[in-house]
Design a protein around this motif. Structure first.
Motif, PDB file in Angstrom:
ATOM      1  N   SER A  52       0.820  -1.222   0.000  1.00  0.00           N
ATOM      2  CA  SER A  52       0.000   0.000   0.000  1.00  0.00           C
ATOM      3  C   SER A  52       0.849   1.265   0.000  1.00  0.00           C
ATOM      4  N   ALA A  53       2.065   1.189   0.558  1.00  0.00           N
ATOM      5  CA  ALA A  53       2.932   2.361   0.571  1.00  0.00           C
ATOM      6  C   ALA A  53       3.518   2.650  -0.804  1.00  0.00           C
ATOM      7  N   VAL A  54       3.454   1.674  -1.700  1.00  0.00           N
ATOM      8  CA  VAL A  54       3.958   1.857  -3.070  1.00  0.00           C
ATOM      9  C   VAL A  54       2.799   2.063  -4.035  1.00  0.00           C
ATOM     10  N   GLY A  55       1.781   1.198  -3.961  1.00  0.00           N
ATOM     11  CA  GLY A  55       0.582   1.412  -4.762  1.00  0.00           C
ATOM     12  C   GLY A  55       0.615   0.858  -6.163  1.00  0.00           C
ATOM     13  N   GLY A  56       1.364  -0.216  -6.384  1.00  0.00           N
ATOM     14  CA  GLY A  56       1.384  -0.835  -7.705  1.00  0.00           C
ATOM     15  C   GLY A  56       2.224  -0.051  -8.694  1.00  0.00           C
ATOM     16  N   LEU A  57       2.144  -0.451  -9.953  1.00  0.00           N
ATOM     17  CA  LEU A  57       2.930   0.209 -10.996  1.00  0.00           C
ATOM     18  C   LEU A  57       2.569   1.677 -11.115  1.00  0.00           C
ATOM     19  N   SER A  58       1.300   1.968 -11.092  1.00  0.00           N
ATOM     20  CA  SER A  58       0.855   3.358 -11.216  1.00  0.00           C
ATOM     21  C   SER A  58       1.301   4.184 -10.018  1.00  0.00           C
ATOM     22  N   GLY A  59       1.124   3.625  -8.817  1.00  0.00           N
ATOM     23  CA  GLY A  59       1.523   4.340  -7.615  1.00  0.00           C
ATOM     24  C   GLY A  59       3.021   4.560  -7.549  1.00  0.00           C
ATOM     25  N   LEU A  60       3.804   3.562  -7.934  1.00  0.00           N
ATOM     26  CA  LEU A  60       5.261   3.704  -7.928  1.00  0.00           C
ATOM     27  C   LEU A  60       5.693   4.807  -8.886  1.00  0.00           C
ATOM     28  N   TYR A  61       5.116   4.808 -10.067  1.00  0.00           N
ATOM     29  CA  TYR A  61       5.465   5.846 -11.051  1.00  0.00           C
ATOM     30  C   TYR A  61       5.114   7.233 -10.507  1.00  0.00           C
TER      31      TYR A  61
END
Length: 722
Positions: free
Chosen positions: A222-231
């Protein structure tokens, strides 16, 4: 030490737990491998108490296990831990450059392995080939080069592991350095090369499961948020994560000067670690005729996705969260020393996955370390026992004694590399500096060794002098460039990219120039048939005939009974009288015989006299059909090498080296392909070897089952008699 960090505030795991994991994993793997060795001996007729099995696994290893073993031997800590750290430092270009710096070296080794089978079909080590062509002095020069490469590479990995364990848990690095190779020494000394193949498979399986888990778990946190969140998070923190030398300072661009320079240095260093490492040669000698090229090619393609996928996700995730309260170093910065030590990955796993992430990291660290160490131990053991002791100290020793010396050599090597690792730790070395130094000391022998198999006009003088001059050329360039650019010569100045790159180029290419010039000065053409004088061991012949006698048993009696007229089925030569028996060739390749379950028509095969035979009388031990097949595989290997090099170094990455920052959709596709590649690697080097070795697995399982039934059946019967 200049490479220490303050572990008091960063203890990611208690020392007691770390000691327990380190010791427990060592004992567990030692027990598993020793059990596997007993099963091999009891049910598969594979006795590691014989030198041919200990050194080259009876030359019977199939494609799947070869791919898994090569993959495991090449999956160093660098490909996992340091790839993430360097992605943190340079951005997403670095993991791809790292992946491309792993592939073509293994593809090249496939071609070299096939050519070695053609030229020197029964060699045990690459140094044996050198000795046959260049004599004692040339042999000793390459013994030193190979030992330095093996010892330095292995010790640097142990040093790196001890630094990481110290950084994660606070365990004294001396204790960690001693414990890391301890269990490996035990099972390698007992099991030999086939044991390292088996343990490599276990290491590969566990490590790949962990790599895939870490990649997906970090990405979906959750702190990263998947590919979209990481980008989005990387873009949002672009100002504080500005990278000098990258286009627009972005982490999301492929135009990175630091990344491409690091990638070039890595390519030279890794080329040396493959070609100058006798372990990779031994694995090629141990494979079946049809398994060398497919096995090495599968490993070359599979390993690409490890630094690419894991390094990209972990490195960028660390950039996204390193200034947030969940990061272990917060509110402090992640220092350059910590990055160079490889602490980016354990810090990120601790922040996002908690204690289970650090425990998993310990497992991954152990898998990478022990795989590297076991491969190095069997390689150095072969050099010490076969190329030094048997060659110069006791040429007539029996097979049983040769294996004992090999066991002792494993122990000696384990103690020695432990000492070297401790010394490098106290000297302040780290992974970054080690990667810069390695090409300087390892690259000079690459081209002369390749020319040993491919160029008949390289002279003895050229082969001896060129590597020595190449080393001093590279060292001079490294130190002089550091002094010229930065005003001093020390760990810090020699840890800069440009001196290391120039030194690597000089160390690699200058021996080619020296070799050609020296060879042209006093021309000579080597007759490839000389390589066929290398003595075929009795073990190779008797194993092909399903016999169980040892390598040199009866050497003394053979010398006494010189009037015997036994005929060698491989070369069709009477070795005692040196008279040639005209006889049609037969397909008596022990690898093919072992695979097909055939037995040759003759059951005795004395040693070949390597002195009395006339070259015109020597026949190649492989029949025409086998040689034709090997030349076909050689062409395939050469084409694969060229294609893989062009695709991974030129066609794919260079068009991306432009003023461009990845869009969200492009980044998502880029990372998704990298993750898919990881799953493909799992299928290639974990699942496929099970299918490829299904018959041997079934045989071993039936043997265990039958033995268990007999044991249980005897129990009640014996009880009733009482």
């Amino acid at each position: 030490m200049s490479n220490t960090i303050d572990t008091a505030k960063l203890a990611l795991i208690p020392q007691g737990a770390a000691y327990g994991l380190l010791i427990g994993l060592g004992v567990l793997f030692c027990g598993v491998i020793l059990l596997a060795v007993k099963v091999q001996r009891a049910y598969l007729s594979e006795d590691s108490g014989k030198s041919e099995m200990f050194m080259v696994a009876n030359r019977s290893v199939g494609t799947g296990l070869t791919a898994s073993a090569v993959f495991s031997s090449w999956m160093w800590i660098n490909e996992t831990v340091l790839a993430a750290a360097m992605c943190y430092r340079y951005g997403l270009a670095l993991p791809l450059w790292w992946g491309s710096g792993l592939c073509f070296q293994i593809a090249l080794m496939a071609a070299l392995g096939v050519m070695a089978k053609i030229r020197v079909p029964y060699a045990h080590t690459s140094l044996e080939i050198v000795r046959m062509r260049y004599g004692k002095i040339g042999h000793l020069v390459f013994v030193v080069l190979n030992l330095v490469n093996n010892v330095f590479g292995c010790a640097s990995m142990i040093m790196t592991g001890s630094q990481l364990i110290y950084g994660v848990s606070g365990i004294n690095f001396v204790a960690a350095t001693i414990l890391i190779p301890l269990g490996v020494v035990l099972y390698t000394a007992v099991g030999g090369l086939k044991a390292t193949f088996l343990t490599d498979y276990l290491h590969t399986t566990i490590a790949l499961i962990l790599i895939i888990y870490f990649t997906l778990a970090v990405l979906t946190n959750s702190a990263v948020g998947g590919l979209s969140g990481l980008y989005d998070k990387v873009v949002a923190t672009a100002r504080e994560n500005y990278i000098s030398g990258n286009y627009d300072g972005s982490l999301l661009t492929f135009k990175s000067k630091g990344a491409i320079i690091w990638g070039l240095i890595l390519k030279f260093g890794n080329l040396a670690l493959v070609v100058m490492d006798t372990a990779f040669w031994q694995k090629s000698f141990a494979t079946e005729v049809r398994a060398t090229v497919p096995g090495y090619s599968i490993a070359a393609i599979a390993v690409f996705g490890i630094p690419w996928g894991l390094g990209t996700v972990i490195g960028l995730a660390a950039r996204a969260i390193h200034n947030t309260p969940i990061f272990p170093t917060y509110p402090g910065d992640l220092t350059s020393t910590e990055v160079s030590m490889g602490m980016v990955m354990p810090y990120t796993l601790k922040a996002l996955l908690g204690d289970k992430g650090i425990i998993g990291f310990f497992f991954l660290l152990f898998m990478a370390l022990t795989s590297t160490v076991s491969s190095s131990m069997i390689a150095v053991s072969s050099i010490l026992s076969y190329d030094i002791y048997k060659t110069y100290l006791n040429p007539k020793m029996t097979d049983k004694k040769l294996v004992r010396v090999s066991h002792l050599s494993v122990v000696i090597h384990g103690i020695f590399i432990t000492g070297i690792s401790i010394a490098m730790n106290y000297g302040g070395a780290n992974m970054t500096w080690i990667n810069y130094l390695r090409p300087v000391i390892s690259c000079p022998g690459i081209i002369p060794l390749i020319l040993t198999l491919f160029w008949s006009r390289q002279t003895r003088l050229a082969a001896i002098v060129a590597p020595i001059l190449g080393f001093f050329t590279g060292l001079s360039v490294w130190l002089a460039t550091a002094k010229s650019m930065y005003g001093a010569v020390n760990i810090d100045t020699t840890s800069n990219e440009y001196p290391a790159l120039y030194a690597a180029i000089a160390s690699f290419f200058s021996p080619a120039l020296y070799s050609v010039l020296l060879s042209l000065y006093n021309p000579y053409k080597f007759d490839w048939r000389e390589f066929l004088r290398i003595e075929l061991t009795d073990e190779a012949q008797l194993h092909a005939a399903s016999d169980t006698s040892t390598l040199n048993e009866g050497v003394e009696s053979n010398e006494e009974d010189t009037s015997s007229a036994l005929k060698d089925p491989k070369s069709s030569v009477n070795s005692m009288s040196a008279t040639i028996q005209s006889e049609p060739k037969h397909d008596l390749d022990p690898e093919r015989i072992h695979a097909l379950g055939k037995k040759p028509s003759t059951t005795t095969s004395p040693s070949i006299s390597t002195i009395q035979l006339n070259l015109d009388d020597i026949q190649h031990p492989f029949d025409d059909a086998t040689l034709k097949e090997l030349y076909k595989w050689l062409k395939i290997a050469c084409v694969s090498f060229v294609v893989l090099f062009l695709v991974t170094v030129v066609v794919w990455p260079l068009p991306l080296y432009r003023d461009y920052i990845f869009t969200k959709s492009f980044f998502s596709g880029w990372t998704t392909v990298a993750i898919i590649w990881q799953f493909g690697a799992f299928g290639a080097v974990v699942i496929y070897p099970l299918y490829d070795g299904r018959h041997a697995i079934a045989t071993g399982a039936r043997g265990i089952w039958n033995a268990s039934k007999n044991c249980f059946n005897r129990g009640p019967q014996s009880g009733s008699r009482n």
